[in-house]
Scaffold this motif. Structure first.
Motif, mmCIF file in Angstrom:
data_model
loop_
_atom_site.group_PDB
_atom_site.id
_atom_site.type_symbol
_atom_site.label_atom_id
_atom_site.label_comp_id
_atom_site.label_asym_id
_atom_site.label_seq_id
_atom_site.Cartn_x
_atom_site.Cartn_y
_atom_site.Cartn_z
ATOM 1 N N GLU A 1 54.423 20.004 33.961
ATOM 2 C CA GLU A 1 53.701 20.911 34.447
ATOM 3 C C GLU A 1 54.158 21.374 35.875
ATOM 4 O OE1 GLU A 1 48.936 20.507 35.308
ATOM 5 O OE2 GLU A 1 50.359 19.540 36.920
ATOM 6 N N ALA A 2 54.992 20.766 36.397
ATOM 7 C CA ALA A 2 56.206 21.751 37.506
ATOM 8 C C ALA A 2 56.745 22.186 37.347
ATOM 9 C CB ALA A 2 56.602 20.539 38.817
ATOM 10 N N ASN A 3 57.330 22.181 36.190
ATOM 11 C CA ASN A 3 58.579 22.756 35.622
ATOM 12 C C ASN A 3 58.139 24.269 35.228
ATOM 13 O OD1 ASN A 3 61.290 21.261 35.145
ATOM 14 N ND2 ASN A 3 60.674 20.582 33.253
ATOM 15 N N LYS A 4 56.490 24.188 34.653
ATOM 16 C CA LYS A 4 56.000 25.286 33.557
ATOM 17 C C LYS A 4 55.414 26.354 35.752
ATOM 18 C CE LYS A 4 51.365 25.386 33.117
ATOM 19 N NZ LYS A 4 50.263 24.972 32.354
ATOM 20 N N TYR A 5 54.893 25.714 36.478
ATOM 21 C CA TYR A 5 54.777 26.950 37.885
ATOM 22 C C TYR A 5 55.496 27.035 38.387
ATOM 23 C CZ TYR A 5 49.669 25.088 36.975
ATOM 24 O OH TYR A 5 47.579 24.918 35.984
ATOM 25 N N PHE A 6 56.342 25.983 38.893
ATOM 26 C CA PHE A 6 57.549 26.569 39.428
ATOM 27 C C PHE A 6 58.727 27.547 38.722
ATOM 28 C CE2 PHE A 6 58.447 22.261 41.622
ATOM 29 C CZ PHE A 6 58.192 22.330 43.328
ATOM 30 N N PHE A 7 58.410 27.734 37.545
ATOM 31 C CA PHE A 7 59.543 29.120 36.249
ATOM 32 C C PHE A 7 57.987 30.565 36.887
ATOM 33 C CE2 PHE A 7 59.415 32.056 32.997
ATOM 34 C CZ PHE A 7 60.316 32.358 33.278
ATOM 35 N N VAL A 8 56.582 29.924 37.039
ATOM 36 C CA VAL A 8 55.767 31.273 37.146
ATOM 37 C C VAL A 8 56.479 31.790 38.989
ATOM 38 C CG1 VAL A 8 53.456 32.162 37.624
ATOM 39 C CG2 VAL A 8 54.318 30.341 35.870
ATOM 40 N N GLU A 9 56.237 31.069 39.283
ATOM 41 C CA GLU A 9 56.705 31.115 41.020
ATOM 42 C C GLU A 9 57.233 32.165 41.072
ATOM 43 O OE1 GLU A 9 57.404 29.991 45.571
ATOM 44 O OE2 GLU A 9 58.255 29.056 43.000
ATOM 45 N N ALA A 10 58.603 31.360 40.993
ATOM 46 C CA ALA A 10 59.857 32.487 40.827
ATOM 47 C C ALA A 10 59.965 33.643 39.812
ATOM 48 C CB ALA A 10 60.861 31.219 40.147
ATOM 49 N N ALA A 11 58.970 33.711 39.051
ATOM 50 C CA ALA A 11 58.980 34.896 38.676
ATOM 51 C C ALA A 11 58.286 36.360 39.407
ATOM 52 C CB ALA A 11 58.280 34.662 36.924
ATOM 53 N N ILE A 12 57.377 35.346 39.699
ATOM 54 C CA ILE A 12 56.357 36.686 40.779
ATOM 55 C C ILE A 12 57.471 36.338 42.404
ATOM 56 C CG2 ILE A 12 54.529 36.709 42.210
ATOM 57 C CD1 ILE A 12 53.456 34.504 40.197
ATOM 58 N N ALA A 13 58.097 36.457 42.103
ATOM 59 C CA ALA A 13 58.966 35.840 43.594
ATOM 60 C C ALA A 13 60.258 36.982 43.486
ATOM 61 C CB ALA A 13 59.154 34.229 43.920
#
Length: 602
Positions: free
Chosen positions: A320-332
């Motif tokens: 789950e952490a991998n998923k959310y960190f990827f989404v956050e990085a994509a937004i940033a």
């Protein structure tokens, strides 16, 4: 036979000559699993040994990728406050609350995509090739996102950042060389940030703050802003987001004011072609890749993700952490990409095709205090002239708004560069420095040559240095790409979270392209050097040593991926025995729990 129902376990390890036992740890059973998970730790002489394994009901020992020797250091002070993750046991749905908890590291990382070096590359791209290289910017940003994904995954899965892993896995000599290369990249980026900040002060003060004074001011303001992290991690992350917002507003205003052709912008983004482009456009295109994908940023991101409270004994939390960190990085990175598009488009529409006479006349009409920079027969553009040009074309307010955006870019990136330097030094050297000491060292190294040029040369030489530093960033890129590919491809370190075949292929191709770009840069700049045998000899020796070390890292990477031919190479095969200590555990899958693993220190 080991049963997961036992409350106490015992493990005996011999690690680097230190023997220790632990028989006081309780097994942890993930829901729906027949696996008992345990962790033990031991501290001796300032070194902390951690081991965590999965113990199946039949007594089989399976390493989960977290056996490591790592050093406790002052780097951990940055992570004194860990952000708690809400509703941790619910993995089924996408939660905005969880995304908000994970938001922060990606935006700090994205600062490197908006530093003065990138702004310089953007405006050069627009003024040289109009909108034709926007697709290169888009491609480089997507590739950058893939690299940041690997960095975040390494930090999440192993609980260690890239510099720490390099310290453990590489031998002393290559590890030291790698540290030097990364430090060069950090200092080079620091110099760009100093230059950008000094130019911003120069523009904002209408030349009343000389360049050397602007350079000196960056020492004081960096120390001042770094005090913000004393008020909490979230406030620090919020401050960086505030600086990004300033850049978006400033450059967004310029974009609206210039009003570029939107059809041409879209065509430039999605049609991978550069009609009528020559060597200048080609050089600018490859420069975009070097400016966008920053080597030290990969080290930074792998450390920043450690600021979230993740239970690594639960595979669901890691996934789950991998998923959310990827989404956050994509937004940033999407936000940073839009800002970069703003800058390219401003100069593609406003500056491309202009001549020096027209620009100079406009400067005189608006009574611009820096109009003399365009009193020339040959028109050129950089961060400083870009601001002056906007003031000449669209009013003095446009110049000041540009300067505020550059100031935000320089100030934010210099702060993230300081954190990167701290993590890298402490990770590679196991060296504990206070942050103000690290700031003082890197600032001094970056400021000395910059202030020398500011005093004895001028702003033209400072902006020329900015271009050379972009080339330097590109040259250092393999020293981040190859290590992150190596360790995220390791079954032992990453377990089921290791890179798939597609990611390995993409990263290998990217590394090959980057190395090819670097050689192209060398050839181009070699042609500009004075013709003297000593200079050519020095360049030749440097190129050979550079390629030799890149080859070493590549062979090490292949060995980790399971290429047995590497370790069988005559004379040099024994140099490539990566993670040998940990991989020995694979030979003990049928050992009963409690057996001493004497081979670990071999």
């Amino acid at each position: 036979m080991v049963s997961p129902n036992d409350d106490k376990r015992k493990l005996s390890l011999d690690f680097d000559g230190v023997s220790f036992e632990n028989d006081h740890e309780e097994a942890n059973h993930p829901p729906g699993s027949d696996v008992a998970m345990f962790e033990i730790s031991h501290e001796a002489d300032g070194t902390k040994f951690n081991a965590s394994n999965d113990i199946k009901a039949n007594g089989e020992l399976q390493h989960n990728g977290n056996l490591s020797k790592h050093m406790t250091s002052a780097a951990s002070t940055y992570f004194n406050q860990k952000i708690a993750i809400p509703d941790v046991d619910n993995y089924s749905t996408f939660s905005l609350r969880k995304l908000w908890a994970f938001t922060g590291p990606g935006f700090l990382m994205s600062i490197a995509y908006l530093d003065p070096g990138n702004i310089e590359s953007d405006l050069q791209s627009g003024s040289t090739a109009k909108f034709k290289l926007l697709w290169v910017l888009l491609s480089a940003t997507v590739l950058g996102l893939l690299m940041q994904r690997l960095a975040a995954r390494l930090g999440v899965v192993t609980g260690q950042h890239l510099a720490e892993v390099c310290y453990q896995q590489y031998k002393t000599v290559p590890r030291t060389i790698l540290w030097i290369m990364v430090e060069i990249a950090i200092i080079g980026s620091d110099m760009q940030e100093v230059i950008g900040t000094a130019i911003a002060f120069y523009l904002l003060s209408a030349g009343k703050i000389p360049l050397y004074a602007g350079v000196i001011i960056t020492i004081a303001d960096t120390f001042t802003f770094l005090l913000i992290d004393r008020y909490g991690l979230r406030k620090l992350e919020g401050f960086f987001c505030f600086l990004i917002t300033i850049m978006a507003c400033m450059f967004g205003y310029e974009y609206i004011r210039v009003a570029p052709d939107q059809v041409e912008v879209v065509k430039g983004l999605f049609i991978p072609y550069c009609e009528g482009c020559g060597s200048a456009e080609l050089l600018q295109g490859v420069g975009i890749v070097g400016a966008i994908i920053m080597p030290h940023n990969i080290y930074l991101h792998s450390a920043l993700v450690k600021s979230r409270d993740i239970n690594r004994s639960k595979r669901g939390e890691i996934r789950e952490a991998n998923k959310y960190f990827f989404v956050e990085a994509a937004i940033a990175l999407f936000v940073s990409f839009i800002i970069n598009v703003f800058v390219v488009s401003i100069f593609a529409e406003g500056f491309y095709g202009k001549n020096a006479t027209d620009v100079y006349e406009n400067c005189l009409k608006h009574d611009n205090p820096h109009s003399d920079v365009f009193n020339t027969t040959e028109l050129s553009i950089d961060i400083f002239r870009g601001g002056v040009f906007l003031g000449c074309e669209f009013g003095t307010a446009a110049m000041y708004i540009w300067a505020v955006g550059i100031l935000a870019a320089g100030q934010s990136s210099t702060m993230t560069g300081t954190y990167t330097g701290q993590f890298v030094m402490e990770g590679f050297l196991n060296l504990t420095w206070k942050r103000w000491q690290r700031v003082l060292l890197t600032r001094t190294i970056a400021i000395l040559p910059t202030i020398f040029i500011a005093i004895f040369s001028g702003i033209d030489d400072m902006t020329t240095m900015n271009d050379l530093l972009n080339v330097l960033m590109s040259l250092q890129l393999p020293f981040a790409l190859l290590p992150i590919l190596t360790f995220t491809s390791s079954t032992v370190l990453m377990a089921e979270f290791q890179n798939g075949r597609a990611m390995k292929t993409i990263t290998c191709l990217l590394a090959a392209v980057v190395i090819g770009i670097n050689m192209y840069f060398v050839i181009v700049y070699l042609q500009e050097l004075p013709e003297h045998w000593a200079i050519y000899l020095g360049v030749a020796i440097g190129v050979v040593l550079y390629l030799a070390f890149v080859l070493y890292l590549a062979l090490f990477c292949f060995a980790v991926m399971g290429a047995t031919f590497v370790t069988k190479l005559p004379r040099i095969g024994r140099m490539f025995n990566p993670i040998a200590e940990i991989e020995e555990l694979e030979k003990y899958k049928t050992l009963k729990y409690g057996t001493s693993v004497q081979e670990l220190a071999r």
